[in-house]
Design a protein around this motif. Sequence first.
Motif, PDB file in Angstrom:
ATOM      1  N   THR A 118     -29.566  -7.000  46.961  1.00 29.04           N
ATOM      2  CA  THR A 118     -29.024  -8.031  47.854  1.00 29.04           C
ATOM      3  C   THR A 118     -27.676  -8.510  47.332  1.00 29.04           C
ATOM      4  N   ARG A 119     -27.591  -8.728  46.024  1.00 33.81           N
ATOM      5  CA  ARG A 119     -26.321  -9.190  45.451  1.00 33.81           C
ATOM      6  C   ARG A 119     -25.272  -8.082  45.471  1.00 33.81           C
ATOM      7  N   ALA A 120     -25.665  -6.843  45.099  1.00 38.37           N
ATOM      8  CA  ALA A 120     -24.689  -5.740  45.038  1.00 38.37           C
ATOM      9  C   ALA A 120     -24.115  -5.452  46.419  1.00 38.37           C
ATOM     10  N   TYR A 121     -24.974  -5.308  47.432  1.00 41.34           N
ATOM     11  CA  TYR A 121     -24.493  -4.857  48.740  1.00 41.34           C
ATOM     12  C   TYR A 121     -24.048  -6.021  49.616  1.00 41.34           C
ATOM     13  N   GLY A 122     -24.316  -7.251  49.178  1.00 39.77           N
ATOM     14  CA  GLY A 122     -23.748  -8.416  49.848  1.00 39.77           C
ATOM     15  C   GLY A 122     -22.236  -8.453  49.705  1.00 39.77           C
ATOM     16  N   ARG A 123     -21.695  -7.728  48.731  1.00 37.12           N
ATOM     17  CA  ARG A 123     -20.242  -7.695  48.522  1.00 37.12           C
ATOM     18  C   ARG A 123     -19.563  -6.610  49.365  1.00 37.12           C
ATOM     19  N   PHE A 124     -20.343  -5.842  50.125  1.00 38.81           N
ATOM     20  CA  PHE A 124     -19.732  -4.785  50.941  1.00 38.81           C
ATOM     21  C   PHE A 124     -19.165  -5.386  52.225  1.00 38.81           C
ATOM     22  N   ALA A 125     -18.154  -4.695  52.774  1.00 41.07           N
ATOM     23  CA  ALA A 125     -17.407  -5.249  53.904  1.00 41.07           C
ATOM     24  C   ALA A 125     -18.065  -4.939  55.244  1.00 41.07           C
ATOM     25  N   ALA A 139     -23.831  -3.059  57.835  1.00 39.43           N
ATOM     26  CA  ALA A 139     -24.788  -1.960  57.704  1.00 39.43           C
ATOM     27  C   ALA A 139     -24.749  -1.352  56.301  1.00 39.43           C
ATOM     28  N   VAL A 140     -23.855  -1.787  55.449  1.00 37.84           N
ATOM     29  CA  VAL A 140     -23.560  -1.249  54.116  1.00 37.84           C
ATOM     30  C   VAL A 140     -22.976   0.164  54.240  1.00 37.84           C
ATOM     31  N   VAL A 141     -23.758   1.108  54.822  1.00 42.86           N
ATOM     32  CA  VAL A 141     -23.269   2.478  55.058  1.00 42.86           C
ATOM     33  C   VAL A 141     -23.366   2.772  56.553  1.00 42.86           C
ATOM     34  N   PRO A 142     -22.298   2.489  57.338  1.00 37.91           N
ATOM     35  CA  PRO A 142     -22.354   2.776  58.775  1.00 37.91           C
ATOM     36  C   PRO A 142     -22.157   4.260  59.062  1.00 37.91           C
ATOM     37  N   LEU A 143     -22.752   4.723  60.164  1.00 37.34           N
ATOM     38  CA  LEU A 143     -22.590   6.105  60.651  1.00 37.34           C
ATOM     39  C   LEU A 143     -21.613   6.090  61.809  1.00 37.34           C
ATOM     40  N   LYS A 144     -20.693   7.046  61.825  1.00 37.27           N
ATOM     41  CA  LYS A 144     -19.750   7.166  62.948  1.00 37.27           C
ATOM     42  C   LYS A 144     -19.873   8.544  63.561  1.00 37.27           C
ATOM     43  N   GLN A 145     -19.896   8.627  64.881  1.00 40.11           N
ATOM     44  CA  GLN A 145     -20.008   9.926  65.540  1.00 40.11           C
ATOM     45  C   GLN A 145     -18.628  10.485  65.838  1.00 40.11           C
ATOM     46  N   PHE A 172     -17.804   4.057  51.760  1.00 43.01           N
ATOM     47  CA  PHE A 172     -16.663   3.493  51.010  1.00 43.01           C
ATOM     48  C   PHE A 172     -16.400   2.018  51.306  1.00 43.01           C
ATOM     49  N   HIS A 173     -17.361   1.284  51.841  1.00 42.65           N
ATOM     50  CA  HIS A 173     -17.074  -0.100  52.233  1.00 42.65           C
ATOM     51  C   HIS A 173     -17.252  -1.104  51.094  1.00 42.65           C
ATOM     52  N   GLY A 174     -17.355  -0.633  49.859  1.00 44.63           N
ATOM     53  CA  GLY A 174     -17.469  -1.526  48.711  1.00 44.63           C
ATOM     54  C   GLY A 174     -16.130  -2.092  48.289  1.00 44.63           C
ATOM     55  N   PRO A 175     -16.133  -2.908  47.221  1.00 46.67           N
ATOM     56  CA  PRO A 175     -14.917  -3.639  46.813  1.00 46.67           C
ATOM     57  C   PRO A 175     -13.731  -2.755  46.454  1.00 46.67           C
ATOM     58  N   GLY A 194     -27.861  21.640  64.332  1.00 44.31           N
ATOM     59  CA  GLY A 194     -28.461  20.307  64.268  1.00 44.31           C
ATOM     60  C   GLY A 194     -27.460  19.274  63.785  1.00 44.31           C
ATOM     61  N   PRO A 195     -27.883  17.998  63.736  1.00 38.48           N
ATOM     62  CA  PRO A 195     -26.960  16.946  63.305  1.00 38.48           C
ATOM     63  C   PRO A 195     -26.450  17.190  61.888  1.00 38.48           C
ATOM     64  N   MET A 196     -25.137  16.979  61.704  1.00 40.44           N
ATOM     65  CA  MET A 196     -24.468  17.244  60.424  1.00 40.44           C
ATOM     66  C   MET A 196     -23.697  15.987  60.027  1.00 40.44           C
ATOM     67  N   VAL A 197     -24.057  15.430  58.878  1.00 38.47           N
ATOM     68  CA  VAL A 197     -23.418  14.214  58.387  1.00 38.47           C
ATOM     69  C   VAL A 197     -22.478  14.579  57.246  1.00 38.47           C
ATOM     70  N   THR A 198     -21.200  14.218  57.359  1.00 45.16           N
ATOM     71  CA  THR A 198     -20.264  14.367  56.235  1.00 45.16           C
ATOM     72  C   THR A 198     -20.168  13.033  55.519  1.00 45.16           C
ATOM     73  N   LEU A 199     -20.317  13.050  54.209  1.00 41.08           N
ATOM     74  CA  LEU A 199     -20.181  11.811  53.454  1.00 41.08           C
ATOM     75  C   LEU A 199     -18.696  11.473  53.324  1.00 41.08           C
ATOM     76  N   ALA A 200     -18.304  10.315  53.852  1.00 34.48           N
ATOM     77  CA  ALA A 200     -16.914   9.847  53.773  1.00 34.48           C
ATOM     78  C   ALA A 200     -16.805   9.031  52.491  1.00 34.48           C
ATOM     79  N   THR A 201     -16.212   9.650  51.444  1.00 32.79           N
ATOM     80  CA  THR A 201     -16.362   9.104  50.096  1.00 32.79           C
ATOM     81  C   THR A 201     -15.299   8.087  49.709  1.00 32.79           C
ATOM     82  N   ALA A 202     -14.181   8.028  50.432  1.00 28.83           N
ATOM     83  CA  ALA A 202     -13.148   7.024  50.113  1.00 28.83           C
ATOM     84  C   ALA A 202     -12.443   6.576  51.380  1.00 28.83           C
ATOM     85  N   HIS A 203     -11.888   5.385  51.343  1.00 33.05           N
ATOM     86  CA  HIS A 203     -11.069   4.851  52.432  1.00 33.05           C
ATOM     87  C   HIS A 203      -9.695   5.532  52.367  1.00 33.05           C
TER      88      HIS A 203
END
Length: 463
Positions: free
Chosen positions: A77-84, A87-93, A104-107, A401-410
């Motif tokens: 709760t404390r760690a991910y409360g600092r994310f922007a 959803a902490v990790v949102p999915l985009k289509q 990458f929505h962390g500090p 099938g569905p393919m998710v790419t991890l977006a690792t940095a802004h």
Amino acid sequence: MRYISTRGQAAILDFRGATLAGLASDGGLYVPEHWPRFTTAEIAAMAGLPYVEVAVRVCRPFTGDCLDEAALRDIFTRAYGRFAHAAVVPLKQLDHRHFLAEIFHGPTLAFKDIALQALGLVFERFLAESGAHVTVIGATSGDTGSAAIDALAGRAGVEVYMLHPHGRVSEVQRRQMTTVLDGNIHNIAIEGNFDDAQALVKAMFNDAAFAGRFPLAAVNSINWARLLFQVVYYFTTALSLGAPHRAVAYAVPTGNFGDVFAGYVAAQMGLPIERLVVATNENDILHRALSAGDYSAGQVRPTDSPSMDIQVSSNFERLLFDLAGRDAAALAARMAEFEATKQMRLPEDQRAAAARLFSSARVDAAAMAETMGWALHQAGELLDPHTAIGLAAARRDPGSGPMVTLATAHSAKFPAAVAAATGVTPALPARLADLMNRPERYDVAPAQLQAIEAYIAQRARPR
Ligand SMILES: *Cc1c(COP(=O)(O)O)cnc(C)c1O
């Protein structure tokens, strides 16, 4: 849960011991004694839960008596409360098949925050329980240092000495480290390159007199707890796309094989993962290993995706351990040979076993830039270079099938490369908009062991 070394000669530890040790004393890496497995019904019951609750369920089987459910919930709760992002990790289509998981929505705008924000709190808790303190020493080419500094700033019982190569990290990356002014954070710019900085850190750990005076600790990606916290977003994103009733594939831009190994752990735990596409840049040791059995290191080639400019992928040892039937003695012999010759051949039966879950692709600079253009013009998304390598590999995958790419940095973390490929210069998010005006504090030092040890000895709290 007990933790064993991949080389079989180090003490068996609990979660606390494995987390604080980092590397095992025999040179191996700690892994859980077995992989816990969820039933389909247990996975289905996680659908729709908030990120923190999925994190508690996924991590609880690994922490034994060291962190109970309430402690994990408090930490996440404390760690991910600092994310922007809520959803902490949102999915985009992106199109009918491809999705981005934005981790990458962390500090500090790269996915290393997901593990390190939680790890900082775990360190603080374990140290408070035992009254101990640690001197964290690290070398960074950019992302790990900023994420570790943000996560450990002001944490009781923790001092940080972070070495970066003077003038060889981007201004955004440097400022993310040097504008953190807490008294327990020390940035040292080394007059040398990243390899010099890393060699100095290794030398300090190996200097028995120095290591005897200070309780040295490491937070690099061989730390088991870091990998564990990364397993969670495979669960949340697969659940969003229909798991456990539908399998999902992932493409993962890879350097040290940490992030993609977390996907392997999720699969061992019962999450239906169709395939893990290992995406490398021109530093392609993992692509050669998985496609042809050739795990041999060459010279590092600098690219626009510097966090993947790696020749030896430390965490690959954890996969090799499982592929070799968890025969620690046999693996220790092979790793000793690799360390001497920088070459290893994967036996064909082991390579074929890996290929049941993993595929791989090498993505060059032209394909990276082309993919950045496709994402911007077809889906309105500005990608960072690492994410573009992942998406390029994903788009070569023949499945349907569905393919998710991890977006690792802004994208704003690597503005020059993004502007060169797309003509668009990404802006820093509002919460970092004043980064270029914040005061900095760091010292410049020669790349000499004696000088760095003296610097630390003047400031650090002895054992
Ligand atoms: C660290 C990093 C990677 C590589 O992750 P590994 O876990 O080392 O494979 C990829 N992209 C970015 C932006 C990173 O910071």
